[in-house]
Write an enzyme that holds these catalytic residues in place. Structure first.
Site, PDB file in Angstrom:
ATOM      1  CD  GLN A   1      -2.883   1.260   1.981  1.00 30.85           C
ATOM      2  OE1 GLN A   1      -2.159   1.425   3.089  1.00 30.85           O
ATOM      3  NE2 GLN A   1      -3.827   1.746   1.787  1.00 30.85           N
TER       4      GLN A   1
ATOM      5  CE1 TYR B   1      -3.565   8.751   7.419  1.00 31.30           C
ATOM      6  CE2 TYR B   1      -5.032   6.841   6.310  1.00 31.30           C
ATOM      7  CZ  TYR B   1      -4.027   7.852   8.140  1.00 31.30           C
ATOM      8  OH  TYR B   1      -4.083   7.271   9.299  1.00 31.30           O
TER       9      TYR B   1
HETATM   10  C1  LIG Z   1      -4.980  -1.288  13.991  1.00 29.66           C
HETATM   11  C2  LIG Z   1      -5.290  -0.353  12.644  1.00 29.66           C
HETATM   12  C3  LIG Z   1      -4.317   0.123  11.135  1.00 29.66           C
HETATM   13  C4  LIG Z   1      -5.032  -0.289  10.781  1.00 29.66           C
HETATM   14  N1  LIG Z   1      -3.783   0.678   9.002  1.00 29.66           N
HETATM   15  C5  LIG Z   1      -4.151   0.607   8.634  1.00 29.66           C
HETATM   16  C6  LIG Z   1      -3.514   1.111   7.198  1.00 29.66           C
HETATM   17  O1  LIG Z   1      -2.797   1.075   7.271  1.00 29.66           O
HETATM   18  N2  LIG Z   1      -4.158   1.442   5.691  1.00 29.66           N
HETATM   19  C7  LIG Z   1      -5.553   1.174   5.263  1.00 29.66           C
HETATM   20  O2  LIG Z   1      -5.859   1.168   4.423  1.00 29.66           O
HETATM   21  N3  LIG Z   1      -6.344   0.705   6.017  1.00 29.66           N
HETATM   22  C8  LIG Z   1      -6.378   0.125   7.715  1.00 29.66           C
HETATM   23  N4  LIG Z   1      -7.214   0.187   8.813  1.00 29.66           N
HETATM   24  C9  LIG Z   1      -8.015  -0.011   8.039  1.00 29.66           C
HETATM   25  C10 LIG Z   1      -8.274  -1.846   7.660  1.00 29.66           C
HETATM   26  O3  LIG Z   1      -7.624  -1.704   6.585  1.00 29.66           O
HETATM   27  C11 LIG Z   1      -9.419  -1.892   7.240  1.00 29.66           C
HETATM   28  O4  LIG Z   1     -10.063  -1.582   6.013  1.00 29.66           O
HETATM   29  C12 LIG Z   1     -11.013  -1.920   8.925  1.00 29.66           C
HETATM   30  O5  LIG Z   1     -10.172  -1.941  10.024  1.00 29.66           O
HETATM   31  C13 LIG Z   1     -12.132  -2.756   8.528  1.00 29.66           C
HETATM   32  O6  LIG Z   1     -11.550  -3.949   8.290  1.00 29.66           O
HETATM   33  P1  LIG Z   1     -11.800  -5.111   9.346  1.00 29.66           P
HETATM   34  O7  LIG Z   1     -13.519  -5.191   9.887  1.00 29.66           O
HETATM   35  O8  LIG Z   1     -12.030  -6.188   8.976  1.00 29.66           O
HETATM   36  O9  LIG Z   1     -10.795  -4.250  11.002  1.00 29.66           O
HETATM   37  C14 LIG Z   1      -6.591  -0.038   9.919  1.00 29.66           C
HETATM   38  C15 LIG Z   1      -7.375  -0.391  10.860  1.00 29.66           C
HETATM   39  C16 LIG Z   1      -7.130  -1.268  12.142  1.00 29.66           C
HETATM   40  C17 LIG Z   1      -7.697  -1.328  13.098  1.00 29.66           C
END
Ligand SMILES: Cc1cc2nc3c(=O)[nH]c(=O)nc-3n(C[C@H](O)[C@H](O)[C@H](O)COP(=O)(O)O)c2cc1C
Ligand code: SF4
Length: 486
Positions: free
Chosen positions: A102, A174
């Site tokens: 990414q 971002y």
């Molecule tokens: C601790 C944490 C860090 C994350 N870091 C990123 C990131 O670096 N880039 C990004 O696009 N999304 C990031 N996300 C979002 C996740 O990629 C994901 O899209 C979002 O948490 C929803 O998915 P989930 O319900 O499976 O967690 C982050 C989420 C969490 C909880």
């Protein structure tokens, strides 16, 4: 059983992934302060490859030092980083898993700027960021040009490292969102105003990346389908609508993007992303936002205000009302479908002491597939495969989403943190892990100060030490104990 769509390969123009489960981007502060990588990052990414993910989409990888969210995220801003990322790729590839980097730039949304940067971040605007009060200034045209080039150089390095593709981080507030968003971008030049002008920065990046990596390298983009820029601060402008995002997706497809990764929100975190609760209460230091947010106190004009809102019981209801306004509204809407019912037998007995099956059922109803209808609208408008993120952790629900044409694959972040081997559990016939993710978002709040991992004691039957032992596995083998990076 008929062929399971979850385990059917997904073929993009330039890449085939063995199943429909992608590890979504999830950043932890494992790397070195200067943005060089170490063994902990390799351990982290390899966990999910070993657990059966079809592909890993990396965490936020800054294309410039100015574009960091915090120090300790490995960067791709110079050629001397290529070797490290090739080691990450090799580790993941050992498990027949693909690795997509990414490419990211924080813009004004920088939690802790790090010693190389000053307090005035770069953005599409000079308007201070609304939630934390992070100060910024509008980028000059030369800075825009340099940043476009930095994304392209990042993509070239990822390809040279032998990785399987790149993703532009065009979501969650971002830098790319700061240009796309009608709620944030207030420029009066050709990069602001109309939707086409706001999309210009992204389209220029896509063109520059394609020029560097050619037409035969996988290249996807994560976008926020809906922004709700006024979710937490009600007097902010609402930001882009789904219709505007659909139009952006058509343009980026024409420009050469191979897949779209659908998310939501014009800030991070946002009440809809990651979907779930905001951790304010609990018995342990790791349970409460106030205990790690103090790291950010000097970062922005509004961080002290937020700290007070998180800390003082008489102010907490005000914060809770603001945070849950939009999710509560969305939760009143009818959900298009649900997964199988949750029974007592499907949950671990220790976990059940904290969460009854009905409570798990309710959490899934509220948070699983939060962007699924947005993904469907985008899928109907483009030809490239759609990956949807947000709350997925139940095989029956994911099958339904893919079979009914809502998306082609799902990505999971917290769900994988909670259960590193979730695809293998699905393959073995489980519909939901017996200690599921509770959408508590404690992992998210801890990541500013503590190693990323699952910080929900309920998942460990209330055993705090067992939980910490699991979190610390990311340091096994420890950086320095191995020669993998030589
Ligand atoms: C601790 C944490 C860090 C994350 N870091 C990123 C990131 O670096 N880039 C990004 O696009 N999304 C990031 N996300 C979002 C996740 O990629 C994901 O899209 C979002 O948490 C929803 O998915 P989930 O319900 O499976 O967690 C982050 C989420 C969490 C909880
Ligand atoms: S701390 Fe664990 S249970 Fe809570 S959201 Fe994160 S991964 Fe899920």
């Amino acid at each position: 059983m008929d062929k399971d769509v979850i385990f059917e390969p997904l073929t993009f123009r330039n890449l085939t992934v063995k199943n429909r489960i992608f590890r979504s981007n999830i950043s932890g502060r494992f790397d070195n302060y200067d943005g060089s990588g170490n063994q902990a990052r390799i351990n982290w990414e390899e966990k999910f490859a070993r657990g059966g993910a079809g592909a890993i989409i990396s965490s936020f990888v800054p294309v410039t030092l100015k574009g960091r969210i915090v120090p300790n995220y490995a960067t791709i801003h110079s050629d001397d980083r290529i070797h490290f990322w090739s080691k990450v790729g090799e580790a993941v590839h050992r498990h027949d898993c693909k690795f997509i980097m990414q490419l990211s730039h924080s813009g004004r949304q920088q939690d802790i700027e790090g010693v190389e940067n000053d307090h005035i971040r770069l953005s599409s605007t000079s308007k201070t960021e609304s939630f934390h009060g992070l100060k910024c200034r509008s980028m000059t045209k030369d800075e825009i040009k340099d940043t476009v080039n930095a994304f392209a150089e990042g993509a070239r390095r990822a390809k040279e490292a032998g990785l399987d593709g790149v993703e532009l981080h065009g979501a969650n507030g971002y830098l790319i969102t700061q240009f796309l968003s009608s709620g944030i971008n207030d420029r009066t030049d050709e990069y602001g105003g109309s939707l086409k002008n706001r999309a210009r920065f992204l389209l220029e990046i896509i063109e520059a990346v394609r020029q560097k990596v050619g037409d035969d390298f996988h290249f996807q983009c994560k976008i926020s389908a809906v922004e709700y820029n006024d979710a937490v601060i009600p007097w902010e402008k609402p930001g882009n609508t789904l219709q505007e995002s659909v139009q952006i997706c058509k343009w980026i497809e024409e420009a050469g993007i191979d897949s779209i990764h659908v998310s939501s929100g014009s800030l991070f975190p946002h009440p809809l992303n990651p979907p779930g609760t905001f951790p304010l209460f609990g018995d342990y230091a790791t349970d409460c936002a106030k205990n790690s947010y103090d790291t950010m106190l000097s970062s922005g004009n509004a961080t002290f205000r937020n700290y007070l809102l998180f800390r003082y019981p008489f102010l907490q209801p005000l914060f809770m009302w603001l945070w849950y306004r939009i999710p509560n509204m969305r939760n009143r809407e009818k959900k298009p479908f649900k997964g199988l019912d949750i029974t007592a037998e499907s949950l671990n007995p220790e976990f059940r002491k904290f969460f009854a099956p009905q409570e798990v059922e309710e959490l899934l109803r509220k948070y699983q597939g939060i962007s699924i209808e947005d993904a469907k609208a985008i899928k109907a408008a483009v030809k490239v495969p759609i990956i949807c993120t947000g709350g997925f952790q139940q095989a029956s629900y994911i099958r339904n989403a893919i079979n009914d044409g809502y998306c082609d694959a799902v990505s999971m972040a917290r769900m994988f943190v909670a259960n590193n081997d979730l695809p293998q559990q699905f393959a073995a016939g489980k519909d939901l892990p017996d200690r599921p993710c509770t959408y508590c978002n404690k992992c998210l709040l801890n990541t500013l100060e503590n190693p990323l991992g699952c910080y929900e004691p309920a998942r460990f039957g209330g055993d705090y030490q067992a939980m910490i032992d699991e979190v610390m596995t990311v340091y096994k083998p420890a950086p320095g104990d191995v020669e993998a990076l030589v």
